[in-house]
Design an enzyme around this catalytic site. Sequence first.
Site, PDB file in Angstrom:
ATOM      1  N   ASP A 153       4.274   2.093  -4.634  1.00  0.00           N
ATOM      2  CA  ASP A 153       2.871   2.329  -4.971  1.00  0.00           C
ATOM      3  C   ASP A 153       2.310   3.443  -4.082  1.00  0.00           C
ATOM      4  OD1 ASP A 153       0.409   2.019  -6.144  1.00  0.00           O
ATOM      5  OD2 ASP A 153      -0.133   0.217  -5.022  1.00  0.00           O
ATOM      6  N   GLU A 154       1.257   4.102  -4.542  1.00  0.00           N
ATOM      7  CA  GLU A 154       0.584   5.183  -3.786  1.00  0.00           C
ATOM      8  C   GLU A 154       1.597   6.231  -3.315  1.00  0.00           C
ATOM      9  OE1 GLU A 154      -2.481   5.213  -3.946  1.00  0.00           O
ATOM     10  OE2 GLU A 154      -3.353   3.222  -3.830  1.00  0.00           O
TER      11      GLU A 154
ATOM     12  N   LYS B 169      -3.256  -0.162 -12.230  1.00  0.00           N
ATOM     13  CA  LYS B 169      -1.877   0.016 -11.769  1.00  0.00           C
ATOM     14  C   LYS B 169      -1.308  -1.245 -11.131  1.00  0.00           C
ATOM     15  CE  LYS B 169      -3.029   2.249  -7.329  1.00  0.00           C
ATOM     16  NZ  LYS B 169      -2.531   1.228  -6.422  1.00  0.00           N
ATOM     17  N   THR B 170      -2.138  -2.047 -10.459  1.00  0.00           N
ATOM     18  CA  THR B 170      -1.622  -3.279  -9.856  1.00  0.00           C
ATOM     19  C   THR B 170      -1.142  -4.240 -10.942  1.00  0.00           C
ATOM     20  OG1 THR B 170      -3.122  -3.032  -7.975  1.00  0.00           O
ATOM     21  CG2 THR B 170      -2.123  -5.195  -8.297  1.00  0.00           C
TER      22      THR B 170
ATOM     23  N   GLN C 120      -5.615  11.496  -5.645  1.00  0.00           N
ATOM     24  CA  GLN C 120      -6.023  10.564  -4.604  1.00  0.00           C
ATOM     25  C   GLN C 120      -5.144  10.670  -3.354  1.00  0.00           C
ATOM     26  OE1 GLN C 120      -7.556   6.583  -6.062  1.00  0.00           O
ATOM     27  NE2 GLN C 120      -6.415   7.177  -7.890  1.00  0.00           N
TER      28      GLN C 120
ATOM     29  N   ARG D 255     -14.732   4.628  -6.353  1.00  0.00           N
ATOM     30  CA  ARG D 255     -14.805   3.235  -5.894  1.00  0.00           C
ATOM     31  C   ARG D 255     -15.938   2.507  -6.609  1.00  0.00           C
ATOM     32  NH1 ARG D 255     -10.280   2.953  -5.179  1.00  0.00           N
ATOM     33  NH2 ARG D 255     -10.357   5.053  -6.022  1.00  0.00           N
TER      34      ARG D 255
END
Length: 659
Positions: free
Chosen positions: A218-219, A32-33, A249, A599
């Site tokens: 974002d998020e 996504k980044t 998430q 992670r």
Amino acid sequence: MPFLKSLNKLQLKAAIHTQGPLLVLAGAGSGKTRVLTSRIANLVVNEGVPPSEILAVTFTNKAAAAIKERLDRLIGSRAEELWTGTFHTIGLNILREENALAGHKKGLTIYDEEEQALLIRLVMSELGISEKKAPYKAVQFEINMARNENQTPSEYARKSNSILSGEVHAVFRAYEKKLEEAGAVDFGSLICAPIQLFSNNPAALERYSGRFRHILVDEYQDTNSSQYRLTRMLASKHRNLCVVGDPDQSIYGWRGADVKNILGFQEDYPDATFIKLEENYRSMKKILSAANSVISNNEQRLDKTLWTRNPDGKAPLYEQCMNEEREAAFIVSWIKKCLVEAPGLKLKDFVILYRTNTQSRPIEEMFFEESIAYAVVGGFKFYDRREIKDALAYLKALVNPDDSLNFLRIVNVPPRGIGRATLNKVHSLSKNKGLSLYEAFKEAASNTNFGNSGLRDFIGTFENLRREATERRPADIAERVFDLTGYMDFWSSKKTEDAMTRAKNLDGLVESIKKYETRYPKAGIADYLSLVALMSDADDYKENTDQVTLMTIHAAKGLEFPVVFMVGMEEGLFPHERSIDDEEGVEEERRLCYVGMTRAKRLLFMSSVKARSTGKEVCRRVTSRFIGEIDPAFLSIRTPKPPAPAKQSIEAIRKLLFT
């Protein structure tokens, strides 16, 4: 453009979408980044949008820095024109630009959690509210939750059903007044104040909603009610709002985040384009499959299934240990084994994730015994040390002398004979003449009959430093403060090991400010203070230092590691006992488990204990339901697998714990 050629089809579709609302459902490790930065670069390079008309909101300062760094490579120095940062950073920038309109003073001080608590306790004392009747931490929590909902004191009083609502309302109202007098804001009001500004001044809203032609958040799954409303306001004119996130998430409900913000995005914007990024570039297949099997038990989610082209890899390994000491030994033995069997691995490739900070103690003790270098993220921070707090209080007071809380902290530090009797006289002078505390101190110092040479000397020094602060670089003024106030000498003259460490920490603070100056040549001391105030646990993580990292799963959000250990996989700990009776709470805990598992890039280890010490007693533990929810095909078990209590009631779990 080259930066678009590296994207897969769905990533490319998200990057070149330019008009109207867009929801990007981005699974863990789905790039996504890269999508966010490619989208911004495409808007600037191919669509001709000036970077100053693009707003990118991130969840952490570290994420904002990563986006800026990537954009530097894609569009060069123009990346500096972009508005990027956390919601709190963006809110602060708006308040600084509109300080007069917002009713704030120029030298705005940001109160951290500790300063907020001190001010609340001061207000409670002045109102005669006993901490036995209304614990200050409970009052602070209620005020912060009201901020998350963008509630004024009166709105809080109308809507709250807390048994403390009456006391909280009185404190909240007086606390707001104290903040205004001090020229200060707390974290929550960095969001609420811009909303109030735009609500009261349509012209200001028109300026900002017109300025930002494209907004990226974002998020988005972790936004609260206030952040949601501010986003809607800023996007109201152009409606080019791109939100990126993953309901699976969403892990910050306990501090006000509302997963419904992302789940309901298509209801808010019926014409929104919806893109799912499901290809994972991070984890091995078996790790990803194990994580998918856990999160599939949640009901509040948007349907997606992560997949990867990566090799199968090894299945996550679970072991039930006798106690927390054996759990620590389990970690150490596998770190040593991995370092031998995979020579390319280094200590920095390992992370220990836990649900609560208290779980780190036995692991730290074992690492110390085994001489394994480690760093704890989110523990006792550098900026929380007494000497650093004092030093920052000096700098805050120079920028904003009306900040009575920080001015009082440093007026007699180091001791200069300004005791309780003097402070009481100054307080009386302030009250009787309607002066700010700083003005009262100045008047007292100029009165030869006041009879306190220490106060006169301090005010004289402070006024000189205030003049210098406008002329000198931030690091220079910090060194001048430590020298002229005697604060550095106060520690270095003691010659004890503790005092010498504190003096070195002051030198470290100056070095930190110098590094900040190098990166931001035009910034002043107020900018540095804002940076420190807005730091989060995630910003403590130093990825280039070769040491094992210990952190909570919350702090690990957005990070990745070749080898992950998830410890304390036990009912009552993970899922946490506060959530165990609440299905929504358990769903959030399950999302947290999913975040921890995803992670891991190469190896995932999970552990629990049969008995754990809880202070004075040792309690039997039951393996977490989340272990039982992992598909057996994707889990390697070193000990007999206990029954999975996925749907057990709290009563059944307690029976297992205490019989």
